[in-house]
Design an enzyme around this catalytic site. Structure first.
Site, PDB file in Angstrom:
ATOM      1  N   SER A 174      -9.714   1.942   2.748  1.00  0.00           N
ATOM      2  CA  SER A 174      -8.828   2.700   1.910  1.00  0.00           C
ATOM      3  C   SER A 174      -7.790   1.857   1.162  1.00  0.00           C
ATOM      4  CB  SER A 174      -8.081   3.734   2.767  1.00  0.00           C
ATOM      5  OG  SER A 174      -7.241   3.103   3.710  1.00  0.00           O
TER       6      SER A 174
ATOM      7  N   SER B 174     -10.023  -0.414   6.887  1.00  0.00           N
ATOM      8  CA  SER B 174      -9.418  -0.305   5.555  1.00  0.00           C
ATOM      9  C   SER B 174      -8.755  -1.557   5.017  1.00  0.00           C
ATOM     10  CB  SER B 174      -8.400   0.831   5.530  1.00  0.00           C
ATOM     11  OG  SER B 174      -9.080   2.045   5.368  1.00  0.00           O
TER      12      SER B 174
ATOM     13  N   LYS C  74       0.870  -1.176   0.000  1.00  0.00           N
ATOM     14  CA  LYS C  74       0.000   0.000   0.000  1.00  0.00           C
ATOM     15  C   LYS C  74       0.909   1.229   0.000  1.00  0.00           C
ATOM     16  CE  LYS C  74      -3.891   2.015   2.604  1.00  0.00           C
ATOM     17  NZ  LYS C  74      -4.736   1.912   3.811  1.00  0.00           N
TER      18      LYS C  74
HETATM   19  N1  GLN Z   1     -13.125   4.210   6.074  1.00  0.00           N
HETATM   20  C1  GLN Z   1     -12.596   4.661   7.309  1.00  0.00           C
HETATM   21  C2  GLN Z   1     -12.197   6.113   7.195  1.00  0.00           C
HETATM   22  O1  GLN Z   1     -12.429   6.684   6.200  1.00  0.00           O
HETATM   23  C3  GLN Z   1     -11.448   3.798   7.734  1.00  0.00           C
HETATM   24  C4  GLN Z   1     -10.220   4.119   6.980  1.00  0.00           C
HETATM   25  C5  GLN Z   1      -9.070   3.282   7.418  1.00  0.00           C
HETATM   26  O2  GLN Z   1      -9.225   2.253   8.063  1.00  0.00           O
HETATM   27  N2  GLN Z   1      -7.896   3.766   7.104  1.00  0.00           N
HETATM   28  O3  GLN Z   1     -11.654   6.673   8.092  1.00  0.00           O
END
Ligand code: GLN
Length: 474
Positions: free
Chosen positions: A141, A165, A66
């Site tokens: 994400s 994410s 990532k």
């Molecule tokens: N979707 C969540 C957010 O937007 C979690 C994102 C994540 O786990 N990095 O914060």
């Protein structure tokens, strides 16, 4: 359709004949190149890394990182214009450990900007498409990592999970994704979003494939003061496939929530499969579950507003043209460098931390976070694991939620509580809603990744959802 090879088979093949690793790496590069116009799963491809069939536990295994992990001498963007030209001067611990085990990084996976999002649409480098239906999101994400594994571009990829994410994109792309206990894996060199929640993990087709990857990533690191000084179990060795007598709790609050009908049916069928494997399934109460969404969307932005203060146009990252003075430099560099969702989080975070609102929002959220963690503590006094849907429904259409942040935030409703409590959790493929994959979330007590992986493995020995490949990517 050919069955995907397991990582154990891939690695032992490479150890027996290092040339096969070279061929596999080339084949993966070619597949990545062919997929890019359709999926956009990568931000940058790396041809420099060579065959690393070093006899290690991941000898010659092609992976993607990532783009939140720093990679020495290579672009590390966090999916943001702010870092579009940033070249990291060192490797994240996760990156160096995986390389040491023999893994070969083929590039950096696309992601939501600074890991903020549930659809991969906030990336400065464009959205990622879901290989199961390219008109749908892959989740976020870590959407690039999940899409890449689902499409067979690489057998495994790293991800990070702050509120879901890893698990949510794993669910939406039909792959296995594990977020370990907070502190299990070093955050050194992982660009910070919300430091008390951020945790690195991985994606692969199966729990058995995640086991060696997680094993190579995990463990104490003197460079991260929040990492646990605890030995890392041999995860692959823990995969007995036996879950006879295991008690699995179904938290009532997750099942009373609104879940799309076919998703709910797939989850019920999966739970019956666990019973058939000898697990005992019981209902449990986790009364503070409904506070998780609002708690997370106070704490995470608060920490983000603090972490992202470092991007000021002075030291590194985007700098505006011809600033008139220092304030102009700060303001325009940040206004130009950050996208809308990141700006929204910074504003929310600064607001909940401000003098007049700290007690009403931030302090209150810290208290509810404790109550949520206590729910887990209590549940794990009577059950070994928890099982829940990973998401309220399957992948949604690109563009359908991006203009509505609160709808988008609701995608995380089932993944946030485990993040707030810091417990390990994973998503395993558990069926389909129409043509789109469904994920089952398994949650374990602190540092019981082995138990999670073994339960996922037992399920995957009895089912074949994790072997399904999206049409056109077999
Ligand atoms: N979707 C969540 C957010 O937007 C979690 C994102 C994540 O786990 N990095 O914060």
């Amino acid at each position: 359709m050919s069955q995907p090879e397991t990582i154990a088979d891939i690695v032992s093949g490479h150890i027996a004949s290092p040339d096969t690793a070279k061929e596999r790496i080339q084949a993966c590069h070619a597949k990545i190149e062919r997929s890019q116009s359709q999926l956009n799963a990568l931000i940058s491809q790396d041809h420099s890394a060579s065959n690393n069939a070093n006899g290690g536990s991941l000898s010659g295994l092609p992976i993607l990182h990532k783009d939140l992990f720093c990679t020495d001498g290579q672009a590390t963007t966090a999916g943001s214009r702010m870092l579009a030209n940033f070249v990291a001067p060192y490797d994240a611990t996760v990156v160096s450990r995986l390389a040491k085990a023999g893994a070969v990084s083929l590039g950096k996976a696309n992601m939501d900007e600074f890991a903020m999002g549930s659809s991969n649409e906030t990336s400065y480098f464009g959205a990622v498409a879901n290989p199961w239906d390219t008109s749908c999101v892959p989740g976020g994400s870590s959407g690039g990592s999940a899409a890449a594994v689902a499409a067979g571009l690489v057998p495994a990829a790293t991800g990070t999970d702050t509120g879901g994410s890893i698990r949510q994109p794993a669910a939406l792309c039909g792959v296995t994704g594990i977020k370990p206990t907070y502190g299990r894996v070093s955050r050194f060199g992982m660009i910070a979003f919300a430091s008390s929640l951020d945790q690195a993990g991985c994606f692969a087709r199966s729990a058995a494939d995640c086991a060696p990857v997680l094993g190579a990533m995990a463990g104490f690191d003197p460079n991260d003061s929040t990492v646990a000084d605890q030995p890392v179990p041999n995860y692959p060795a823990a995969l007995t496939g036996d879950i006879n007598g295991l008690t699995i709790g179904l938290p009532r609050q997750y099942f009373d929530a609104e879940v799309e009908a076919e998703t709910a049916r797939a989850i019920q069928t999966a739970i019956r499969e666990f019973e058939a494997l000898g697990a005992q399934v019981v209902d449990v109460d986790m009364p503070h579950t409904d506070l998780a969404l609002s708690t997370y969307y106070i704490i995470a932005p608060a920490e983000a507003s603090s972490n992202l203060a470092r991007y000021d146009g002075v030291r590194y990252g985007h700098r505006c043209e011809n600033p008139t003075d220092l304030t102009d430099l700060y303001e325009r560099s940040r206004a130009e460098g950050f996208g809308r969702e990141v700006q929204r989080r910074i504003l929310t975070g600064a607001y909940v931390l401000s003098a007049g609102y700290y007690d009403a929002y931030y302090r209150k959220a810290q208290r509810t976070r404790r109550l949520i963690a206590n729910d887990f503590q209590q549940a794990f006094e009577s059950v070994d694991l928890l099982a829940t849907p990973a998401t309220p429904g399957p992948a949604f259409k690109l563009g359908s939620q991006i203009d509505n942040p609160t709808t988008m935030y609701a995608n995380d409703v089932f993944t946030l509580p485990a993040s707030l409590a810091g417990v390990p959790a994973m998503s395993v493929p558990a069926g389909f809603a129409g043509h789109l994959p469904v994920g089952l979330q398994l949650i374990g007590p602190w540092f019981e990744e082995s138990r999670l992986l073994n339960a996922g493995h037992a399920f995957q020995q009895a089912t074949d959802w994790h072997t399904r490949q999206p049409p056109g990517f077999e």
